[in-house]
Design an enzyme around this catalytic site. Structure first.
Site, short mmCIF file in Angstrom:
data_model
loop_
_atom_site.label_atom_id
_atom_site.label_comp_id
_atom_site.label_asym_id
_atom_site.label_seq_id
_atom_site.Cartn_x
_atom_site.Cartn_y
_atom_site.Cartn_z
N ASP A 380 -19.50 -2.04 -50.24
CA ASP A 380 -20.25 -0.65 -49.68
C ASP A 380 -20.67 -0.16 -51.13
O ASP A 380 -20.41 -0.61 -52.22
CB ASP A 380 -19.11 0.05 -49.18
N LYS A 381 -21.62 0.68 -50.94
CA LYS A 381 -22.19 1.19 -52.25
C LYS A 381 -21.34 2.69 -52.51
O LYS A 381 -20.74 2.92 -53.38
CB LYS A 381 -23.64 1.67 -52.24
N PHE A 499 -23.84 13.73 -35.55
CA PHE A 499 -24.68 12.72 -35.97
C PHE A 499 -23.77 11.48 -35.56
O PHE A 499 -22.57 11.37 -35.24
CB PHE A 499 -24.31 12.74 -37.90
N ARG A 555 -29.76 9.96 -53.16
CA ARG A 555 -29.78 9.91 -51.89
C ARG A 555 -30.68 10.98 -51.34
O ARG A 555 -30.69 12.18 -51.45
CB ARG A 555 -28.32 10.22 -51.46
N THR A 635 -25.04 -1.43 -47.56
CA THR A 635 -24.95 0.33 -47.47
C THR A 635 -25.83 0.67 -46.21
O THR A 635 -26.90 0.10 -45.77
CB THR A 635 -25.52 0.49 -48.99
N ASP A 637 -27.69 3.55 -46.99
CA ASP A 637 -28.73 4.09 -47.77
C ASP A 637 -30.07 3.41 -47.55
O ASP A 637 -29.90 2.35 -47.18
CB ASP A 637 -28.45 4.25 -49.14
N LYS A 732 -22.05 -5.06 -40.93
CA LYS A 732 -21.21 -5.34 -42.06
C LYS A 732 -20.26 -6.36 -41.75
O LYS A 732 -20.08 -7.53 -42.33
CB LYS A 732 -20.57 -4.16 -42.62
N ASP A 751 -14.89 1.92 -49.00
CA ASP A 751 -13.88 3.37 -49.23
C ASP A 751 -13.61 4.13 -48.02
O ASP A 751 -13.16 5.19 -48.07
CB ASP A 751 -14.49 4.17 -50.39
#
Length: 1100
Positions: A380-381, A499, A555, A635, A637, A732, A751
């Site tokens: 992950d980022k 969300f 971001r 990610t 993003d 993922k 994380d």
């Protein structure tokens, strides 16, 4: 299926279980049968049980049954004791939880009862800092706004406080009314989804006349959460005992089979087949000798007409004699050392994170050796490579850029002046930042305000708005208060459009109390917000801003708003509440209703937040790349942000050294064309010294995984690096599964809760104890405080664990084969009758004590120092390729056992096989030769020594004589005076010395030759260490490595011209090693990439 819970009504309690928690695996009555059943589910245990049972047949057993039953019972007892101890600790933990005192309403009066006596429909009363004993629907709190705060870290690992809200039907009820409340809760049957609770509540008169009130997870208090910052709260028990969401989530995870365990299983199968062949051949030969020669001997008394099973006696006797080929103690030995490996990780002070005070932890004690064979790391980022500490840096408001020059928008004079002058666009921008979130403002006793946010992005935006004088000061129920430049502004929160990973945006509907307007405020990813802008809005500058910020690695979030007409809102609100009250497909229906409102927005700006890299990330990735490990970044993003972060952390190289291949498209044909183009480019440039990586977004990836999986698999094999953007948690996990299907060993690291599926799917899951909580760390096999500790986890702990396990497993087979081959050789001197040379006591002690204790100290062995290993990560290849444990190396140990058995038997027979020697003397001399040989074998294979290792090896050596002296003093042991007589004979000591010299001489000579003249890369590093000169890296040792360049190159070919010696204990490349074709220590990383296709190719 539905569950109907009648509030405060005891008449329906018997329909559901009570609140007794039970995590026990066994009871007092079923422990023995259940534990035995579980142990005997394994083939090896069934095999040993069959052998032990056959030995009870006195006609065929060559030794006392105790020689097998003793070790078998001992090993089973050890496993059963461990299981019993673990289960007893679970029982104590359950008992403590079940007997905890709680307040419950009974007949309108609060009473103290034990937690285990709570039933569904009871009203449970909690005070501040109390633990929630079961799953409750909140119906009242001490706060007049009907809210309370809970800490859910024990449930999901997230440390921030969460807000829980009383359902609208119960708001305003006094404590006295709560004592008498009646109604029904319609909820689904128990499940383990802690993020979801789709239910409805209907209160009975006189409270509300049959009004239906929808319930969500925000109206619940789940088991094991703690009530914080709230004087009291009460709720209705809906799920109890093991039917709570936490109880349903409990369970034993699927065991992971390591590559080493898989290889051991295959080798065990091969030995079993070899044993069957030996038994058949010797049984056939024994029957022939019996019928042709034995009947002629005066001392062999065979009946003329034997029973029908007479032909089976000798084969079964040999089966019992050869059963020792498969070591009975190997599982216990491996479990023991693997547990020690895990403790080494727990105790490693260099992996202790002082910032968060988090030690490393091995939750899975069975897979440490797999760390040394990792080939792909999927990471992950946010929060994994970065700190997840968001800092507001820049913004673009209605085409105006702020923070570009100074790098900090909060210090930009133009923005500060715009705020001071109440520029409308800027004020609206700050209002959306302040209100469109789920942040909780908390005022301290000193009057300072801090914020509790569920995400670091929201925390950064609200704090940035506060620094620009738009301060969120309170949330009282649905009323929000903002202090803007000394003016108090009030808004009413009407609805929250939450969300989701599919919507990728969040919206709130608020009512401005200053002018009575109803506003829709939205924020989200550019791809989710920009398409819903009103027709004709110029968004070119906003798109440029998003791209510019993303290229800086920031971001981005887009903010929008629109004013709602009251009729429009009223109609939509009715549909929203209706969708929220459905029990089936509620999430999908809510998303559909939300989409009806989220359109024609005015996009007012873009925020840019910095998430800095963690310390040591670039260096860690560079070192692990040198170790031959490939990296994939997964990610959520956007693409440009992910690429910039990848460049910063050495994930990819910039032009001209590196090249990115983009796989994009909105249709199947577009995606296929870009995918095929990327594969072709990979193949064409495979001979060029260039870092190639492909980049794919979530939309294209969804099409690929559904339609073009085979082509994408080919690309995955060709590429060492990938960047997957805008991916969902399920994608993922699918990518991990795809690489595993190609027979790669994968490690996933993350994380947050969205990384859990990926972590659990991988061969090895690593969780980082970060700001998003402990959910990933708890689901993982290993947890660490920072990404940089991954370097030490793999290169040090993983490599040492693999090396040690490879030696221990093969040595276990070696020492069993050694004694078995001696038995087979003796059978040729005993008329192929299946007679045992060794007595039962010797065989039992040999397996359990004499040979098991010294080798366990292999957990302390280090072939190279940690410093050298970290300076030369390329040597991890030996582990990745399975060079230390494969059929070839096992054949070396097999040959060594055969040679040593031949040496022991022939020298012993030549020295003692005369008429004056007893068979017990011959047996003891042979056993002594075996013990001596094995002491020297273990010593020779050790690379480093501690006092503990010396004590184990040589102390065990002395213990052998001490134990046998005791048995020689016992007339009933069958060895009376044997050891006393032997030790007085010089011939005995001469014989064992000759056995050691003849047995170890060729092995040592071959090892010396390999070490000095056919050195491996590891040997050269060992020589550098032992010369006490400077420890060079592999680059510094290039000149010394020149003589063995051909040997290193042989690692890249499918067939090695030269085979490693058994003493290393390598003989040749493994079948696993043949699938890789580049491991050139002498070339830089980019030149190794030139043959990346050959290196990674595997038959699927």
């Amino acid at each position: 299926m539905k569950r109907f819970v009648y509030i405060n009504d005891d008449s329906f309690q018997d329909l559901y279980c009570d609140n007794t928690i039970s995590n026990r695996k066994y009871t007092l009555w079923n422990f023995l049968p259940k534990n035995l059943w579980e142990q005997f589910r394994r083939f090896m245990n069934q095999y040993f049980l069959l052998i032990a049972c056959l030995q009870l047949w006195s006609l065929i057993t060559p030794v006392n049954p105790a020689s097998t039953w003793g070790p078998l019972i001992f090993i089973f007892a050890v496993s059963a004791t461990k299981e019993a101890w673990d289960d007893y600790n679970r029982y104590l933990s359950d008992k403590k939880a079940n007997e905890k005192e709680v307040w419950v309403l009974k007949d309108g009066i609060r009473k103290h009862i034990q937690a285990q006596d709570i039933h569904v429909s009871n009203i449970v009363w909690l005070r501040e800092n109390d633990e929630v004993p079961c799953d409750l629907v909140l119906i009242g709190t001490s706060e007049p706004q009907g809210i309370c705060y809970v800490e859910t870290s024990a449930l999901d690992g997230e440390t921030d406080l969460k807000t829980r809200v009383v359902p609208s039907a119960c708001i305003g009820l006094a404590p006295e009314q709560l004592h008498k409340i009646k109604g029904v809760i319609e909820c689904p049957n128990p499940d383990k989804d802690i993020r979801r609770f789709d239910a409805n509540m209907r209160l009975f008169p006189p409270f509300i006349d049959n009004d239906l009130c929808p319930l969500t997870i925000n109206n619940t208090l789940l088991q094991s959460c703690y009530l914080r910052n709230t004087e009291w709260a009460c709720g209705v028990a809906v799920y109890t005992g093991n039917e709570t969401k936490l109880g349903m989530s409990r369970g034993v995870p699927e065991p992971k089979l390591t590559a080493v365990d898989a290889m051991i299983d295959k080798l065990t199968g091969a030995i079993f087949l070899f044993q069957i062949v030996v038994v058949i051949v010797l049984g056939f030969a024994g029957n022939i000798w019996k019928d042709t020669e034995a009947r002629k001997q005066w001392y062999a008394k065979y009946p003329e007409d034997g029973p029908w099973y007479e032909l089976l006696v000798i084969p079964l006797r040999f089966e019992l004699l050869c059963s020792i080929m498969i070591p009975i103690s190997i599982k216990v030995s491996l479990d023991l050392v693997k547990g020690i490996y895990a403790k080494f990780i727990d105790w490693d002070e260099e992996m202790y994170d002082h910032d968060s005070r988090t030690p490393s932890h091995a939750a899975n004690t069975a897979i440490s050796e797999d760390l040394g064979q990792v080939e792909y790391i999927l990471t992950d980022k946010t929060g994994t490579l970065t700190e997840n500490k968001m800092v507001f840096r820049r913004c673009c408001i209605n085409g105006s850029f702020y923070g570009n020059e100074s790098g900090d928008a909060l210090k930009d004079v133009e923005l500060l002046n715009a705020v001071a002058n109440n520029v409308p666009d800027v004020i609206r921008f700050l209002t959306v930042m302040t209100l469109c979130n789920t942040v909780i403002p908390i005022r301290s006793k000193s009057g300072n305000i801090s914020y509790k946010a569920q995400s670091q992005d929201e925390d950064a935006l609200v704090n940035a708005a506060a620094q620009l004088h738009m301060v969120l000061i309170s949330k009282n129920g649905s009323i929000l208060e903002i202090n803007f430049n000394g003016t108090l502004l009030q808004y009413e929160m009407l609805d929250i459009l939450e969300f989701t990973s599919d919507r990728k945006r969040m919206s709130v509907v608020v009512k401005d109390h200053q002018d009575g307007k109803i506003l829709l405020l939205s924020k989200g990813a550019d791809e989710a917000i920009l398409p819903i802008a009103y027709a004709g809005q110029p968004i070119r500058l906003l798109v440029d801003a998003v791209d510019q910020y993303a290229q800086l690695g920031l971001r981005t979030l887009c903010l929008g708003w629109r004013e709602l007409k009251e009729d429009e809102y009223r109609e939509w609100s009715h549909a929203f509440k209706e969708a929220g009250s459905t029990l089936v497909d509620r999430e999908w229906k809510l998303a559909e209703v939300c989409q009806r409102l989220e359109h024609n927005l005015e996009i007012i700006g873009v925020t840019a937040v910095e998430d800095r890299l963690q310390d040591g990330v670039p260096e860690t990735i560079e070192i692990l790349r040198k170790a031959g490990i490939n990296f994939w970044m997964l990610t959520g993003d956007k693409q440009d942000t992910a690429i910039q972060i990848a460049l910063l952390c050495n994930f990819i190289s910039s032009e001209p050294k590196g090249q990115l291949l983009f796989i994009n498209g909105k249709t199947e044909d577009e995606v296929l064309r870009s995918l095929e183009r990327a594969v072709l480019t990979m193949k064409i440039t495979s001979s060029e010294p260039k870092d190639l990586a492909f980049v794919v977004d979530g939309w294209a990836l969804e099409i690929i995984l559904n339609q073009y999986r085979a082509v994408f698999t080919e690309l995955a094999i060709l590429s060492r690096t990938a960047i997957c953007c805008r991916v969902t948690p399920s994608q993922k996990a699918q990518l991990v599964e795809l690489l595993k299907s190609c027979d790669y060993r994968t490690l996933a690291i993350g994380d947050g809760g969205n990384d859990v599926r990926m972590i659990q799917q991988a061969d090895i899951g690593v969780g980082i104890s970060g700001l998003e909580g402990l959910q990933a760390a708890r689901a993982a096999d290993y947890s660490i405080g920072k990404f940089r500790f991954l370097k030490r986890l793999i290169l040090v702990h993983g490599r040492y664990s693999y090396n040690r396990t490879a030696f221990l497993s093969q040595y276990s087979f070696y020492k069993s084969l050694l004694i078995c081959f001696i038995q087979i050789f003796f059978s040729f001197f005993s008329g192929v009758s299946g007679t045992s040379l060794f007595n039962s006591i010797s065989l039992m002690a040999y397996n359990v004590f004499y040979t098991s204790v010294p080798v366990v100290t292999v957990v302390l062995d280090k072939d190279l120092t940690e410093k050298t290993v970290l300076q030369n990560p390329q040597i991890l290849f030996y582990c990745q390729a399975g060079r230390l444990l494969n059929p070839s190396t096992f054949a070396g140990w097999f040959g060594r056992s055969l040679y040593h058995a031949l040496v022991v038997f022939l020298i012993t027979v030549h020295a003692y096989a005369d008429e004056k020697s007893e068979m017990e003397e011959l047996s003891m001399v042979a056993l002594s030769g075996c013990i001596w040989l094995q002491a020297f074998v273990v010593t020779m294979e050790m690379n480093s020594f501690t006092i503990l290792q010396h004590l184990a090896i040589w102390g065990n050596f002395l213990a052998f004589y001490f134990i046998n002296f005791i048995f020689s003093a016992m007339p009933s042991a069958g060895m009376y005076t044997i050891m006393f007589r032997l030790c007085r004979q010089p011939s005995y000591w001469i014989t064992v010395v000759i056995i050691v010299v003849v047995g170890m001489g060729p092995v040592l000579a071959l090892k010396y030759f390999r070490y000095m003249y056919r050195s491996s890369a590891i040997n050269i590093l060992q020589q550098a260490e032992r010369s006490r000169g400077p420890i060079f890296s592999m680059g510094g040792l290039e000149s010394q490595l020149k003589p063995i360049e051909k040997d290193v190159a042989s690692l890249s070919t499918s067939q090695s011209k030269f085979r490693n010696s058994v003493c290393e204990p390598l003989i040749s490349d493994s079948s696993t090693a043949t699938r890789r074709s580049t491991f050139d220590f002498l070339q830089p990383a980019q030149s190794r990439l030139s043959s990346s296709y050959l290196r990674n190719y595997k038959d699927n």
